[in-house]
Design an enzyme around this catalytic site. Structure first.
Site, PDB file in Angstrom:
ATOM      1  N   GLU A  50       0.863  -1.173   0.000  1.00  0.00           N
ATOM      2  CA  GLU A  50       0.000   0.000   0.000  1.00  0.00           C
ATOM      3  C   GLU A  50       0.901   1.224   0.000  1.00  0.00           C
ATOM      4  O   GLU A  50       1.771   1.370   0.867  1.00  0.00           O
ATOM      5  CB  GLU A  50      -0.881   0.027   1.244  1.00  0.00           C
ATOM      6  N   ASP A  61      -4.412   8.770  11.182  1.00  0.00           N
ATOM      7  CA  ASP A  61      -3.051   8.275  11.324  1.00  0.00           C
ATOM      8  C   ASP A  61      -2.416   8.773  12.608  1.00  0.00           C
ATOM      9  O   ASP A  61      -2.633   9.910  13.036  1.00  0.00           O
ATOM     10  CB  ASP A  61      -2.197   8.713  10.130  1.00  0.00           C
TER      11      ASP A  61
END
Length: 291
Positions: A50, A61
């Site tokens: 990814e 995140d």
């Protein structure tokens, strides 16, 4: 479903193991350095990669990936650099390359333009972190036209109704977040991960790959016991951040990927189990071992 991605996941299953999926942001620590690191993971045992499209407000995140995104953006990263990264990683390895992104950069760039350029670069599809399934129709139409997989993310608090909706709309695999909260390595794998995988499998035949919180071979082996794929991101980024120079960072990424690849090949692998679960522990029975 993208054929290359489907074949990679099917190959891992045939080999009685989970697939190893690695993550690194494009442009980190530089565009060329990021390409080298991504290729290093694929050359060291990762089945799928990814590639993150750095975002200025990465709300899902944790601090490690936020730091990497900031480095990439301050270095002037553009979407054309992301496409270059996809192209070079794919051409060098022939393995499936996905882009992981928040929706805003894609929408601003142009859905049809982004999908077309990703397909031209050899990309296998997109993981869309914050795009609601009910608003994903335009993207999915263009993705289907270009042979791209569309991967959605589910979490332990996702309702069964929502799981069914995601399963019917998505392709490639389902990304199962092992816990609530932002990305980042953890000391142990969440107990919720196995339960979530079981619930996803009740809704779809798509492979289920588990990410968030996995940082070492022991954790990878644990997750490989009940998931079709093991996703590792923050630990990869940390390996580069902690390295004194680029060469050391590449060496650290290779070492970590090799260890993780060994982990997903440990006993109690995916291919040895069917989809039934013990009433205790959430662990699947070996094939042929039914009462």
């Amino acid at each position: 479903m993208n054929e290359l991605l489907a074949c990679a996941l099917a190959k891992a299953k045939q080999e009685n193991r989970a697939a190893l999926v690695t993550y690194l942001p494009a442009g980190f620590p530089t565009v060329a350095g990021g390409i080298a690191a991504i290729q290093a993971t694929l050359d060291s045992g990762a089945d799928v990669v990814e590639i993150g499209l750095p975002h200025s407000d990465p709300v899902l995140d944790g601090p490690v990936i936020q730091t990497a995104d900031d480095i990439a953006l301050r270095g002037g990263l553009r979407i054309r650099d992301v496409m270059r990264t996809v192209r070079e990683a794919y051409q060098a390895t022939g393995k499936p390359v996905l882009v992981m992104s928040y929706w805003n950069p894609i929408a601003r760039y142009g859905i049809e333009r982004f999908a077309g350029e990703l397909a031209d670069a050899g990309g296998a599809g997109c993981i869309l972190l914050d795009l609601p399934v009910q608003e994903s129709g335009p993207w999915r139409r263009h993705a289907t036209e270009h042979g791209l997989a569309t991967v959605f993310v589910v979490a332990p608090n996702t309702t069964d109704a929502r799981l069914r909706e995601v399963a019917s709309a998505g392709s490639g695999f389902v990304y199962a977040s092992s816990l609530m909260g932002v990305t980042g390595a953890r000391d142990s794998v969440s107990d919720a991960a196995g339960s979530l995988v079981r619930r996803v499998r009740a809704a779809t035949d798509l492979p289920v790959c588990v990410g968030i919180g996995i940082s070492n071979a022991a954790q990878a082996a644990q997750v490989a016991g009940f998931a079709d794929g093991v996703i590792v991101g923050s630990a990869m980024v940390r390996a580069i951040l902690d390295a004194p120079d680029q060469a050391s960072g590449l060496a650290a990424v290779r070492t970590l990927t090799t260890e993780l690849a060994d982990g997903v090949r440990q006993p109690h692998q995916v291919g040895r189990f069917d989809r039934e679960w013990h009433p205790t522990g959430g662990r699947r029975r070996p094939l042929g071992d039914h009462p």
